[in-house]
Motif scaffolding. Structure first.
Motif, short mmCIF file in Angstrom:
data_model
loop_
_atom_site.label_atom_id
_atom_site.label_comp_id
_atom_site.label_asym_id
_atom_site.label_seq_id
_atom_site.Cartn_x
_atom_site.Cartn_y
_atom_site.Cartn_z
N TYR A 98 -6.58 -2.22 -5.98
CA TYR A 98 -5.94 -1.62 -4.82
C TYR A 98 -4.46 -1.99 -4.77
O TYR A 98 -3.59 -1.13 -4.62
N ALA A 99 -4.17 -3.30 -4.90
CA ALA A 99 -2.79 -3.77 -4.77
C ALA A 99 -1.90 -3.15 -5.84
O ALA A 99 -0.81 -2.65 -5.54
N PHE A 120 2.95 -0.33 -14.67
CA PHE A 120 2.85 0.86 -13.83
C PHE A 120 4.12 1.00 -13.00
O PHE A 120 4.60 0.04 -12.41
N GLN A 121 4.67 2.17 -12.94
CA GLN A 121 5.89 2.38 -12.16
C GLN A 121 5.67 3.46 -11.10
O GLN A 121 6.50 4.32 -10.89
N PHE A 122 4.52 3.41 -10.46
CA PHE A 122 4.32 4.38 -9.38
C PHE A 122 3.43 3.76 -8.31
O PHE A 122 2.81 2.71 -8.52
N SER A 123 3.42 4.39 -7.14
CA SER A 123 2.57 3.91 -6.06
C SER A 123 1.85 5.11 -5.46
O SER A 123 2.49 6.10 -5.10
N VAL A 124 0.54 5.04 -5.39
CA VAL A 124 -0.24 6.18 -4.90
C VAL A 124 0.15 6.50 -3.45
O VAL A 124 0.33 7.66 -3.08
N THR A 125 0.31 5.45 -2.63
CA THR A 125 0.65 5.71 -1.22
C THR A 125 2.01 6.39 -1.12
O THR A 125 2.22 7.24 -0.26
N CYS A 145 -7.07 4.81 -2.85
CA CYS A 145 -7.00 3.61 -3.69
C CYS A 145 -8.20 2.69 -3.47
O CYS A 145 -8.68 2.05 -4.40
N ILE A 146 -8.69 2.65 -2.22
CA ILE A 146 -9.88 1.82 -1.94
C ILE A 146 -11.07 2.38 -2.70
O ILE A 146 -11.85 1.63 -3.31
#
Lengths: 412, 235
Positions: A98-99, A120-125, A145-146
């Motif tokens: 998740y984090a 990784f260079q992205f954030s789903v949120t 993500c959860i």
């Protein structure tokens, strides 16, 4: 006379829950949940942040998360009879997945400072936030993500399950405990530091307090509500599972493996199913715990964490979902709040010599011993708490009083 | 009458020990067949092998013309063989009704008729339907074990020592119900140490001694056989 009293109390002679009772219980539960949700929103936004509410927020959040973790462990240990101690390992994977998926791009350089900003260079949120706005982006991104965290853990569990589920009782416990420790060690290994940040903290990912909806000048915080919502959904899913024919098969395996097999139940398949589902929810719980803590570090997910959860399950009653939930909130409230004064050195304003750091744990151990000695089946045993059940208890109590009085009169 | 079950030269090993040493027998459709023998003769092993709980070393188990040797238990159960295990082995922490429902685990259709059927055979179970299995008396547990086995709607029901540890009057009840179930079209393969009761009930009997079949005959014949009387009936 006393024979009559015994009959009235004998659980095996209780009347079955008829449809009417079931409906009443459902409505009562709905009303209870509605009150809880309204209270959660009020707590996060309206109520003044003084002493009590300031403690209530973390206790309710952590209590809810622990309730889910305990129910998921209960599914495996209480309903399927598989004594597994891998919970902390699965929570760790869930929390990390998740984090890692939700750390904002801009924060990567700071978080992964020893690993060149990470792989990784992205954030789903953030991806969702760019389209839907920050609040919806955070909520939907976090939910996705959860779920991913839960699925990754489920896959891990399936792989571990293939060798481990052929073991029985204590050996299964030892093997799963071992796997949890291996997972903890691997996640701290610098070789994959680009993903896990080695033994350092992960932080700045989307946490519960980021779930704030800005309407004009209003800021509505949905942190506690979100935790409760996910936990409620998961526990309802587990209850539906337990009451389905799969749940019956799990209980049959718990009661008698050979007999269950003779009924045509495929032991390995059902054990695996229970293990994977339990692990999925442990992963979800781990992700929520990461959201609650705002930082996460693999070193914290020791076997002591698993024992803590096992303890709550035992206190609540092995084989009781409602027992696990009640015990989780009580335990967290005691541990984080009610018994904290024992560590402070003071009783009110009077200094007490032996109240010092760690004394809380001593008292805790005594309470646990008392519970194990005198309530060996836990708060709920393997029964479930229900509204009509509670009413019956009260009625029985009144009846017993009346019967006793009548008996005394007869004696005179 | 055609044979519903044929056992051909069945051998079963436990570790290095040969528990069943080449046994062959047939079960005719619609009959009550019994295997009698003393402790360690291999009776239970044969039943466990037929239902797939124990794997055969060699030989064949043929059910309705189909070879089911060493197939998975769930496959065998869903094809119509069911086992009432030795010592009843009901699920103690589940209600009577749940126990019955587990018996029908391999089925996906409506169970209400079958539950009614079992309750009509054992009215006692209906009274106790919400009670936990573990709180039943021995005789009631045996009824529950039989009822649970019937829930899979078997063509062949195998019973391992249904009289074990029960009072004689209850044993008589159980055997009269076994006959009743048989009258309703279920073939029964019975394993017993209580040879007297088994031979009176069965249309055909096999005597098993240390992994071999040593004698065959109708129940009535064996009941009057001198050797059998001496060895198993104690008269």
């Amino acid at each position: 006379m006393f024979k009559k009293i015994n009959n009235a109390l004998n659980p095996s002679l209780r009347h079955p829950l008829d449809e009417q009772n079931k409906r009443t219980n459902k409505v009562a539960l709905m009303i209870f949940l509605a009150i809880v949700y309204v209270f959660a929103i009020l707590l996060d936004n309206v109520l003044p942040a003084n002493g009590i509410t300031l403690m209530l927020i973390p206790v309710l959040r952590k209590g809810a998360i622990y309730a889910l973790l305990c129910v998921s462990m209960n599914l495996l240990n209480g309903f399927t009879g598989l004594f597994s101690l891998g919970q902390a390992g699965f929570m760790l994977i869930g929390g990390y997945v998740y984090a890692i998926l939700t750390i904002p791009q801009a924060s990567h350089a700071a978080v992964y400072q020893y690993f060149d900003g990470g792989i990784f260079q992205f954030s789903v949120t953030e991806v969702f936030g760019n389209v839907l706005g920050p609040f919806l982006g955070n909520v939907i991104g976090a939910i996705i993500c959860i779920i991913i965290a839960g699925l990754v853990v489920a896959v891990f569990a399936a792989l571990i399950g293939i060798p481990v589920l052929r073991l029985k009782s204590d050996y299964l416990a030892i093997a799963t405990l071992g796997f949890a420790e291996i997972i903890r060690a691997i996640f701290q290994w610098n070789g994959i530091g680009g993903i896990t940040n080695g033994s350092n903290l992960l932080r700045k990912y989307t946490n519960l307090d980021n779930l704030v909806w800005n309407v004009g000048s209003l800021n509505i915080n949905f942190g506690t509500t979100f935790a409760f919502l996910i936990v409620t959904l998961c526990i309802v899913a587990i209850i539906l599972m337990i009451n389905s024919s799969y749940g019956r098969a799990f209980k049959a395996i718990r009661d008698d493996e050979i007999s269950a097999e003779a009924m045509g139940i495929n032991l390995f398949k059902h054990k695996m199913l229970s293990f994977v589902i339990s692990s999925f929810f442990a992963g979800v719980g781990g992700a929520l715990l990461a959201m609650f803590q705002t930082t996460i570090q693999a070193a914290a997910f020791t076997s002591a964490m698993t024992y803590e959860i096992l303890l709550i399950v035992v206190i609540g009653g092995i084989g009781s979902v409602s027992g696990s939930c009640i015990a989780a909130f009580l335990y967290i409230a005691c541990n984080e709040w009610w018994l904290r004064f024992l560590d402070s050195g003071y009783l009110g304003s009077i200094p007490v010599g032996f109240f010092r750091g760690g004394f809380r744990k001593v008292i805790f151990s005594i309470i646990i011993m008392v519970i194990v000695l005198f309530f060996s089946r836990g708060i709920m045993g393997d029964k479930e708490l229900s509204f009509t059940g509670l009413l019956n208890k009260i009625k029985q109590f009144k009846n017993r009083k009346a019967l006793k009085q009548a008996a005394e009169k007869e004696g005179e | 009458m055609s044979n519903i079950l044929e056992i051909k030269d069945l051998k079963v090993n436990y570790g290095g020990i040969e528990a069943v040493k080449g046994v062959s027998f047939d079960v005719e459709e619609g009959e009550i067949i019994t295997l009698i023998g003393s402790n360690g003769a291999g009776k239970s092993t044969i039943l466990n092998t037929i239902v797939g709980l124990v794997k055969a070393a060699s030989g064949n188990v043929i059910f309705q013309g189909q070879d089911i040797t060493n197939k998975d238990t769930n496959y065998i159960v869903s094809n119509g063989i069911t086992l009432v295990p030795e010592g009843r082995k009901i699920f103690p922490d589940m209600s009577v009704l749940e126990n019955l429902k587990i018996g029908a685990y391999m089925r996906n259709d409506d169970l209400s008729k079958d539950i009614e059927w079992v309750y009509s055979l054992f009215p006692r179970l209906k009274e106790r339907s919400w009670q936990l299995g573990g709180t039943l008396s021995g005789g009631e547990q045996q009824m529950l074990a039989v009822g649970r086995a019937l829930m899979s709607r078997p063509k062949l029901m195998m019973m391992d020592e249904p009289s074990l540890g029960l009072a004689p009057i209850i044993v008589r009840d159980i055997f009269s119900i076994i006959k009743e179930i048989n009258n309703q079209g279920v073939t029964i393969l019975l394993v017993e140490q209580n040879a007297n009761m088994a031979l009176k009930t069965a249309s055909k009997a096999y005597v098993l001694e240390t992994g071999n079949i040593t004698m065959t005959g109708s129940g009535e014949e064996l009941l009057h056989n001198e050797a059998i009387r001496e060895a198993y009936l104690g008269t």
